[in-house]
Design a protein around this motif. Sequence first.
Motif, short mmCIF file in Angstrom:
data_model
loop_
_atom_site.label_atom_id
_atom_site.label_comp_id
_atom_site.label_asym_id
_atom_site.label_seq_id
_atom_site.Cartn_x
_atom_site.Cartn_y
_atom_site.Cartn_z
N LEU A 1 30.45 44.72 36.07
CA LEU A 1 30.37 45.19 37.45
C LEU A 1 29.86 44.07 38.37
CD1 LEU A 1 30.32 47.42 39.57
CD2 LEU A 1 28.01 47.95 38.82
N VAL A 2 28.88 43.35 37.87
CA VAL A 2 28.30 42.26 38.63
C VAL A 2 29.35 41.18 38.87
CG1 VAL A 2 26.64 40.39 38.41
CG2 VAL A 2 25.94 42.73 37.90
N ALA A 3 30.14 40.89 37.83
CA ALA A 3 31.21 39.90 37.97
C ALA A 3 32.22 40.38 39.01
CB ALA A 3 31.90 39.68 36.63
N ALA A 4 32.48 41.69 39.01
CA ALA A 4 33.46 42.23 39.95
C ALA A 4 32.98 42.06 41.39
CB ALA A 4 33.73 43.70 39.64
N GLY A 5 31.70 42.32 41.61
CA GLY A 5 31.14 42.15 42.95
C GLY A 5 31.30 40.72 43.42
N ALA A 6 31.02 39.77 42.53
CA ALA A 6 31.14 38.35 42.87
C ALA A 6 32.60 38.01 43.16
CB ALA A 6 30.60 37.49 41.73
N ALA A 7 33.51 38.52 42.31
CA ALA A 7 34.93 38.21 42.48
C ALA A 7 35.42 38.73 43.84
CB ALA A 7 35.73 38.85 41.35
N LEU A 8 34.96 39.92 44.18
CA LEU A 8 35.39 40.51 45.44
C LEU A 8 34.96 39.65 46.63
CD1 LEU A 8 36.90 43.08 46.08
CD2 LEU A 8 34.71 44.24 46.39
N GLN A 9 33.76 39.14 46.54
CA GLN A 9 33.23 38.31 47.62
C GLN A 9 34.09 37.04 47.78
OE1 GLN A 9 29.00 38.00 47.60
NE2 GLN A 9 28.92 36.20 48.94
N ALA A 10 34.45 36.42 46.66
CA ALA A 10 35.24 35.19 46.73
C ALA A 10 36.64 35.49 47.24
CB ALA A 10 35.31 34.54 45.35
N ILE A 11 37.23 36.58 46.73
CA ILE A 11 38.61 36.90 47.11
C ILE A 11 38.68 37.31 48.58
CG2 ILE A 11 40.56 38.44 46.66
CD1 ILE A 11 39.56 38.48 43.69
N SER A 12 37.68 38.05 49.06
CA SER A 12 37.73 38.41 50.49
C SER A 12 37.57 37.20 51.37
CB SER A 12 36.67 39.46 50.90
OG SER A 12 36.02 40.02 49.86
N SER A 13 37.05 36.10 50.83
CA SER A 13 36.96 34.88 51.64
C SER A 13 38.21 34.03 51.49
CB SER A 13 35.76 34.03 51.21
OG SER A 13 34.59 34.78 51.21
N GLY A 14 39.20 34.55 50.77
CA GLY A 14 40.46 33.83 50.66
C GLY A 14 40.53 32.86 49.50
N TYR A 15 39.63 32.98 48.55
CA TYR A 15 39.65 32.06 47.41
C TYR A 15 40.08 32.77 46.12
CZ TYR A 15 37.72 28.29 50.11
OH TYR A 15 37.57 27.31 51.02
N GLN A 16 40.48 31.95 45.16
CA GLN A 16 40.87 32.50 43.85
C GLN A 16 39.66 32.60 42.93
OE1 GLN A 16 43.89 29.36 43.39
NE2 GLN A 16 45.23 30.98 42.58
N VAL A 17 39.78 33.50 41.98
CA VAL A 17 38.72 33.69 40.99
C VAL A 17 39.33 33.63 39.59
CG1 VAL A 17 37.02 35.32 40.08
CG2 VAL A 17 37.37 35.15 42.55
N ALA A 18 38.67 32.91 38.69
CA ALA A 18 39.10 32.89 37.30
C ALA A 18 38.03 33.56 36.45
CB ALA A 18 39.32 31.45 36.83
N ILE A 19 38.45 34.48 35.62
CA ILE A 19 37.50 35.13 34.70
C ILE A 19 37.94 34.80 33.29
CG2 ILE A 19 36.54 37.31 33.87
CD1 ILE A 19 36.79 38.42 36.58
N MET A 20 37.04 34.19 32.55
CA MET A 20 37.41 33.74 31.24
C MET A 20 36.55 34.37 30.15
SD MET A 20 37.55 29.93 30.01
CE MET A 20 35.82 29.89 30.27
N ALA A 21 37.20 34.89 29.13
CA ALA A 21 36.48 35.53 28.03
C ALA A 21 36.81 34.79 26.72
CB ALA A 21 36.91 36.99 27.94
N PRO B 1 42.75 49.70 44.58
CA PRO B 1 42.77 50.10 46.00
C PRO B 1 42.66 48.91 46.94
CG PRO B 1 40.99 51.20 44.77
CD PRO B 1 41.57 50.19 43.88
N PHE B 2 42.33 47.74 46.43
CA PHE B 2 42.07 46.60 47.33
C PHE B 2 43.25 45.65 47.45
CE2 PHE B 2 38.05 48.22 45.90
CZ PHE B 2 37.29 48.25 47.05
N ASN B 3 44.38 46.00 46.82
CA ASN B 3 45.56 45.14 46.91
C ASN B 3 45.29 43.70 46.49
OD1 ASN B 3 47.58 46.87 47.66
ND2 ASN B 3 46.90 46.84 49.81
N ILE B 4 44.61 43.55 45.39
CA ILE B 4 44.31 42.19 44.93
C ILE B 4 45.36 41.80 43.89
CG2 ILE B 4 42.66 40.84 43.56
CD1 ILE B 4 40.46 42.40 45.06
#
Length: 697
Positions: free
Chosen positions: A309-329, A348-351
Amino acid sequence: MPYGLSNIMIDGIANISVQELRGVGPKLASTLADYGVRHVEDLLFHLPLRYQDRTRVTPIATAREGADVVIEGEVRAADVVFGRRRSLVARIQDGSGTLTLRFFHFSAAQKNNLQTGSRLRCFGQVRRGGSGLEMYHPEYRVLQDEDVAVEEALTPIYPTTAGIGQNQWRKLCKQALDRLHREQVDELLPPSGKYPYELTKALQYLHTPPPDAAQELLREGKHPAQLRLALEELVAHNLSLHRLRERQQEEGAPALPLNKEALGAFLASLPFTPTNAQRHVLQEIAIDLAKPVPMMRLVQGDVGSGKTLVAAGAALQAISSGYQVAIMAPTEILAEQHWRNFCQWFEPFNITMEWLSGRTKGNKRLTALGRIASGDASLVIGTHALFQDNVAFACLGLVVVDEQHRFGVHQRLALTKKAAPQQGRAHQLVMTATPIPRTLSMVAYADLDCSIIDELPPGRSPVTTALIDSSRREDVVARVAAACSEGRQAYWVCTLIEESDVLQAQAAEATAAELRAGLPHLAIGLIHGRLKPLEKAAIMAAFKSGELALLVATTVIEVGVDVPNASLMIIENPERLGLAQLHQLRGRVGRGLQASHCVLLYQTPLSANGKQRLSVMRESSDGFYIAEKDLELRGPGEVLGTRQTGLMEFRIASLPAHSHLLDEVQFIANAIRESYPERTDPLIHRWTGSGQQFAKV
Ligand code: ADP
Ligand code: MG
């Protein structure tokens, strides 16, 4: 030459080339240089790994099994014996007892030397053989009438490399020590501190400990001379990690301001409310991301604490600023779980999302790479395939690395470089479910800020853990059958030491076949790393829906499986795994409301250490406590899983033996950064030599 002399006095021993030493020509100098030894000072800091005691002759009767000792006695019999292997066997006696020498390789001259009646002095390791105490291939000399002196100091055993033998290191280091009487080693720690030992004395002591040295202390790394050098080495390490951090911060990063509306809408869309710990960490991250310097943050949180959930919050912040996010497992299964979670959460956020793993091949791969490079994909989820050179991002703003302990510092940093050059680095969020003992993270992650999620979401039930030995396997199978007939679900985890997917899969297949034969009425599934993603997904779905009662699995389920109705887990051969990994596995049960159980089905005989480790699992479900114990019982390399990266390969410092120095290390490192910045380079150079593993990235 007075000119040269004054030069030496100004520059100190750090600048005298090893070529000035006797016996060092260009060839040896170049071998030494490959090993990072260029100057006399480098030899002084080439510290022994351990010592042999050749300072006294041990009576045979008091020689302890396993010890390296000098013995002296008369040869009573010597014969060539034709057993399974031809060997030369000599019995020697010293008045207190007898001991057998065995040579599996020997020359005619040796055979002649070992005549009955000759006196020998031998050095070797004492072992117990068929005929009492023995030594294999001891070093020995035949004594004539003269008195041969024993060594005056403990004999150092140096780390070696191809092309330089033990004796050569000893000679070189001895010459370097002789120089110490004339020239100074620069004291680089701040003069204000109180240190356990003086630097020059510490070096002298550790290269040539006197016969009465406290060998026990030396073995444990706790002699004050060792503490003095360990302190300095840890300071150097701390400085180099900070340097790395500073360099990255100088490169800058895109500022990604918080979008309160988006975050609020996202949190409101969840079926639960975030815990206070999650809120707190979300906030720390939000502040970091808004700054134009790269975030370097480690989030630690026990299994199930809700890091995604914490990662999702961070990703949302970056994406709403127009940047890409990479999540690696680290594994495909975990990456897939993230994929499913994020698809659902972000719908719901059209990402726009993209998937990339090692198994993404052909056209699919080309399409994925294209969408990542053009910026059409805002969120990219995958495995370490994301690191590869041919993966280019249009505008990468944030990298989330899950389960940090499996990725080395280099991999982690390689990904943050994938930001477009004019934007500097990408922000970095590292998440680990393996709580890292504070002491260890102070050393291994000194370059990262740390957040801790120290609270589990409500409604989790504690897991009761039992240790059962493998002779009672049948009972355990019966217990599984009983539980499943009551509608509960269970995992049966097979472990293998081998990293090989193939062998692990085979072992799990065999176990599944056996359980199916024994429990024909039960629906039993099998999952392992060799299955295709679709097959895995289908099996997981079947287990989640309750169609399967029992899931036989390899440790692939360690991460990423969330089935609340599963309340029983059997782990076969748990002694093969680290505590952190066991804790992870066990975290797969106890997610629902009913009482959960974990059975550690261990193989007998179990070593004392093994028993201790498994007992820790029975006693505690606190990830941090378990991690501390793991560190104590297995050492930092195993706990971090970074042995290969060289991250924790110190010359003298070791954990947890030197954990108690770490507060002081931090204090000293800060003092150097503030008041003696010019000492940073020489310190890093002294301890990492040409290795410079941290400066490269
Ligand atoms: P981990 O920290 O192990 O990665 P996850 O992020 O996978 O944990 O979360 C574990 C489970 O808990 C998931 O099913 C997730 O949806 C759920 N979860 C996360 N946060 C909360 C919360 N605040 N309240 C209830 N459930 C939560
Ligand atoms: Mg997780």
